[in-house]
Design a protein around this motif. Structure first.
Motif, PDB file in Angstrom:
ATOM      1  N   LYS A   1      -2.132   9.826  -3.934  1.00 18.30           N
ATOM      2  CA  LYS A   1      -1.954   8.384  -4.562  1.00 18.30           C
ATOM      3  C   LYS A   1      -2.815   7.726  -3.151  1.00 18.30           C
ATOM      4  O   LYS A   1      -3.572   6.690  -3.385  1.00 18.30           O
ATOM      5  N   SER A   2      -2.008   7.991  -2.060  1.00 18.99           N
ATOM      6  CA  SER A   2      -2.689   7.428  -0.839  1.00 18.99           C
ATOM      7  C   SER A   2      -4.071   7.468  -0.428  1.00 18.99           C
ATOM      8  O   SER A   2      -4.825   6.641  -0.348  1.00 18.99           O
ATOM      9  N   THR A   3      -4.481   8.655  -0.816  1.00 18.46           N
ATOM     10  CA  THR A   3      -5.793   9.107  -0.156  1.00 18.46           C
ATOM     11  C   THR A   3      -6.987   8.435  -1.401  1.00 18.46           C
ATOM     12  O   THR A   3      -7.981   7.960  -0.785  1.00 18.46           O
TER      13      THR A   3
ATOM     14  N   LEU B   1      -1.603  -1.780  -3.315  1.00 16.27           N
ATOM     15  CA  LEU B   1      -0.084  -1.527  -2.644  1.00 16.27           C
ATOM     16  C   LEU B   1       0.147  -0.117  -2.774  1.00 16.27           C
ATOM     17  O   LEU B   1       0.311   0.572  -3.905  1.00 16.27           O
ATOM     18  N   ASP B   2       0.500   0.429  -1.737  1.00 16.22           N
ATOM     19  CA  ASP B   2       0.794   2.104  -1.676  1.00 16.22           C
ATOM     20  C   ASP B   2       2.201   2.231  -1.419  1.00 16.22           C
ATOM     21  O   ASP B   2       3.000   1.649  -0.322  1.00 16.22           O
ATOM     22  N   GLU B   3       2.953   2.420  -2.336  1.00 16.66           N
ATOM     23  CA  GLU B   3       4.337   2.785  -2.396  1.00 16.66           C
ATOM     24  C   GLU B   3       5.170   1.503  -1.820  1.00 16.66           C
ATOM     25  O   GLU B   3       5.812   1.768  -0.840  1.00 16.66           O
ATOM     26  N   PRO B   4       4.956   0.358  -2.327  1.00 13.67           N
ATOM     27  CA  PRO B   4       5.605  -0.948  -1.592  1.00 13.67           C
ATOM     28  C   PRO B   4       6.856  -0.757  -1.550  1.00 13.67           C
ATOM     29  O   PRO B   4       7.813  -1.617  -0.850  1.00 13.67           O
TER      30      PRO B   4
ATOM     31  N   THR C   1      -0.178  -0.916   3.283  1.00 14.99           N
ATOM     32  CA  THR C   1      -0.021   0.432   3.457  1.00 14.99           C
ATOM     33  C   THR C   1       1.413   0.943   3.350  1.00 14.99           C
ATOM     34  O   THR C   1       2.348   0.077   3.181  1.00 14.99           O
ATOM     35  N   GLN C   2       1.533   2.283   3.125  1.00 17.72           N
ATOM     36  CA  GLN C   2       2.632   3.075   2.864  1.00 17.72           C
ATOM     37  C   GLN C   2       3.764   2.679   3.759  1.00 17.72           C
ATOM     38  O   GLN C   2       4.818   2.619   3.708  1.00 17.72           O
ATOM     39  N   ARG C   3       3.214   2.887   4.975  1.00 20.64           N
ATOM     40  CA  ARG C   3       4.040   2.924   6.122  1.00 20.64           C
ATOM     41  C   ARG C   3       3.755   1.631   6.732  1.00 20.64           C
ATOM     42  O   ARG C   3       2.896   0.903   6.862  1.00 20.64           O
TER      43      ARG C   3
END
Ligand SMILES: Nc1ncnc2c1ncn2[C@@H]1O[C@H](COP(=O)(O)OP(=O)(O)OP(=O)(O)O)[C@@H](O)[C@H]1O
Ligand SMILES: [Mg+2]
Lengths: 316, 366
Positions: free
Chosen positions: A45-47, A161-164, A85-87
């Motif tokens: 997902k992030s990639t 939105l990455d795993e918000p 970002t996820q982080r």
């Protein structure tokens, strides 16, 4: 027409050494919709999101975002996309307002508007009561609201939105999704990754990722309807034993345990699925109540990733 | 227009972060003060009671008078009397004495000859304070009034500086120390600047904004230019106050040279920051650079004494050029215009490293 799709990708692939993190992805995200990426950890997902913002160079394939090629024309896109970002990636040693003001300056928000814009974001994302608090000391939910406030400050047409909502309680998650629907209603296209089924169900459309590939995609309703299985729910005192009995038996396609219940996927062609499951359990002297139920995304996911995960063991 | 705005946004953010980073903030003042005190202790020229031995091969009244005068100066304490120069050398080698006084048999005749030194001082040059102190002995006059004093062109003692051929003093060290301190702090501060952002995850957000690479790079180093100049001021003040280090050339040129040198170090730090993966690696690389800078620049050892290969290498180091510039300005009252080669070298270094840093930095995570 290019404008119908905010994102189009063909054969998008990214390898890290031996590992193929994203594997020939074909993707079409219609403008104005909320599009979900559902997949377990490491599914890519992030990639994929990074490939779409031009932060990673694809090993193969191509993508167009808002009509521009990435990564080639990524620079021109920066002003039009917002990326969370996820982080947490804002500055923990700056306070809430300083972070937003910094972002506003970086995006060149006109000076006359800047204050109003920052204060507006603070109010909208419920941070007005703590503008001087250092970002590092915010709670998980507050950080997430600040990150979304920063990502939407320049009013992007596309939000990635990455795993918000990982690290956020259920109530905050519901509030967060309310905000996403508002943004969507204002015309923003949103691509959101998640590993929560209930979140994915709220998307207008979604893609299920597994091992870097899309294994199913479409509107949630279409996905249920297209599923080649019936879902039978089994309630029993000893779900583990029941699972043992059912697993791998013809025509059972999959068994997932959810607390004291089992969700059993049965081939669609079976005429009376609950009866069949009941008879199998009776044969093993297991008492259970068996009912036919509606499929959920979990079931779609299990069906879609069935082959990749565990080959169904064949027993006579 | 938008570019300047982004540049100042980065600068403002850096300054805010810096103000809240106690450790770095402390290092800005702490390193110069600590270093100058450490070096200052070693460069204190007013050392007394060096342990000494005498080999009086002349055994005349004149030679005894010289020995008595040496003792009376309190620079040396004569602990032993030996017969030969060889014995003095041995004691020097074993570290039993700091200074050996050698009065040759023909002392009387040498004293009468104004072109020759009459005695010899054998000096342990491993400790930089000793040769400097021994020079006070060399200035001794013999109070010997019976005959008209010949106009001596050579001092009574000829100093034989063992192990350290160049005599140094505080005045020589402090200007160079400005360069050493700046190398240490400036490179380190910027070497971690970008790596820190990527370690903390900020970079992934930053590279997804319209900020341009050059804006990010310049914005990151600008605050440190000011900090470097504050450090220079601190060192100059401490040097003047504690060690009477003069500034003979124009003050503006001192700051001009420092500014050029600061820029060179900051851009080098940026290059390191684009190569290193972690802050720890960045620090390692900084020290990897720091060591040759200190050793080869001419700050510690005389440049002319080095083999050609080391000299070519030294020419690549900004500290070499800065040491020449700053010694020239502070001690020989020269101006930047008198040393255009050094100025150009620093400028070229800065432009080149900045180009490398911007070129190496990519707005991607590949
Ligand atoms: N820079 C990298 N170098 C090497 N491997 C990587 C890199 N980035 C990601 N991977 C690998 O690629 C795969 C996909 O990672 P990715 O972060 O896209 O997964 P994800 O779906 O976002 O997972 P999660 O839900 O845990 O965030 C993983 O196996 C990961 O280890
Ligand atoms: Mg991820």
């Amino acid at each position: 027409m290019a404008d119908d799709y905010a994102i189009e990708a063909h054969g998008l692939t990214r390898r890290f050494g031996e590992l193929t993190a994203v594997d020939h992805l074909d993707l079409r995200v219609p403008s104005g919709e909320i599009y979900g990426f559902l997949g377990p950890n490491g599914s890519g997902k992030s990639t994929t999101i990074r490939l779409l913002c031009g932060l990673l160079t694809p090993s193969e394939g191509e993508a167009r975002v808002l009509g521009r090629r990435v990564p080639g024309e990524a620079e021109a896109l920066k002003q039009e996309i917002g990326y969370m970002t996820q982080r947490f990636s804002l500055y923990e040693d700056l306070d809430v307002r300083e972070n937003l003001t910094f972002i506003a300056n970086i995006y060149g928000i006109p000076r006359r508007e800047l204050r109003a814009r920052v204060e507006g974001q603070l109010a909208r994302y419920h941070l007005s009561d703590r503008p001087r608090q250092r970002a590092g000391t915010l709670s998980g939910g507050q950080k997430q609201r600040l990150a979304l406030a920063a990502a939407t400050l320049h009013r992007p047409r596309l939000l990635l939105l990455d795993e918000p909502t990982s690290a956020v309680d259920p109530q905050s998650r519901r509030d967060f999704w309310e905000t996403l629907f508002e943004l969507s209603a204002e015309g923003t296209t949103i691509l959101v990754s998640t590993h929560y089924m209930d979140e994915a169900e709220r998307c207008h459309r979604l893609a299920i990722l597994d091992h870097g590939a899309i294994v199913a995609d479409g509107a949630p309703r279409d996905l249920y309807e297209a599923m080649d299985a019936l879902v039978v729910e089994v309630e029993t005192a000893d779900p583990r034993a029941a699972r043992e009995v059912l697993l791998g038996r013809e025509p059972i396609l999959g068994v997932t345990q959810l607390g004291v219940r089992l969700r059993v996927l049965v081939e669609r062609s079976v005429a009376d699925a609950p009866d069949l499951v009941g008879r199998l359990l009776d044969g093993a002297r297991i008492r259970a109540s068996v009912t036919l139920t509606h499929p959920g995304l979990e079931d779609v996911f299990v069906m879609a990733t069935r082959d990749a995960r565990e080959p169904v063991p064949w027993e006579g | 227009m938008g570019g300047l705005r982004r540049l100042f946004a980065i600068v403002g953010k850096e300054v805010r972060q810096l103000r809240r980073d106690r450790l770095t903030f402390g290092m800005i003042a702490g390193i110069p003060v600590l270093q100058i005190l450490l070096f200052g202790y070693a460069i204190n020229t007013d050392v007394r009671h060096l342990s000494a031995a005498v080999a009086d091969q002349a055994q005349t009244s004149l030679s005894r008078e010289l020995i008595a005068a040496s003792q009376a100066s309190q620079v040396v304490d004569i602990r032993a009397r030996v017969d030969t120069a060889r014995e003095l050398e041995r004691m020097l080698g074993r570290g039993e004495i700091d200074v050996g006084l050698l009065i040759p048999a023909d002392f009387g005749r040498r004293l009468a000859d104004p072109s020759r030194a009459a005695g010899q001082l054998l000096v342990d040059g491993t400790d930089p304070t000793i040769p400097a102190s021994a020079r006070q002995l060399a200035a001794l006059e013999l109070g010997y009034d019976s005959t008209p004093k010949p106009a001596r062109r050579e001092p009574v003692y000829e100093i034989r500086n063992y192990y350290n051929p160049e005599r140094r003093s505080a005045i020589n060290i402090v200007p160079g120390l400005i360069g050493v301190i700046l190398t240490m702090t400036m490179v380190l501060f910027t070497a971690v600047a970008i790596v820190r952002e990527s370690e903390r995850g900020n970079l992934e957000l930053l590279i997804n904004t319209p900020v341009r690479r050059i804006e990010l790079m310049i914005g990151k180093i600008l605050p440190y230019v000011l900090i470097g100049l504050v450090q220079v001021t601190l060192i100059l003040l401490l040097g003047a106050w504690l060690f009477d280090v003069p500034i003979r050339g124009p003050l503006l040129h001192v700051y001009g040279a420092a500014g050029l040198f600061i820029a060179a170090n900051l851009t080098l730090g940026l290059v390191i920051s684009t190569v290193a993966k972690t802050q720890f690696q960045a620090m390692q690389m900084t020290f990897f650079f720091f060591l040759p800078s200190i050793l080869l620049s001419g700050f510690m050892f005389p440049f002319d004494g080095m083999p050609p290969a080391a000299r070519y290498l030294a020419e690549l180091l900004p500290l070499t050029h800065f040491v020449r510039l700053i010694r020239g300005i502070m001690l020989r009252a020269a101006g930047l215009g008198d040393m255009p080669g050094e100025v150009l070298a620093l400028l070229a270094f800065t432009v080149l490293t900045l180009a490398v840093a911007v070129g190496r930095f990519r707005k991607t995570l590949d």
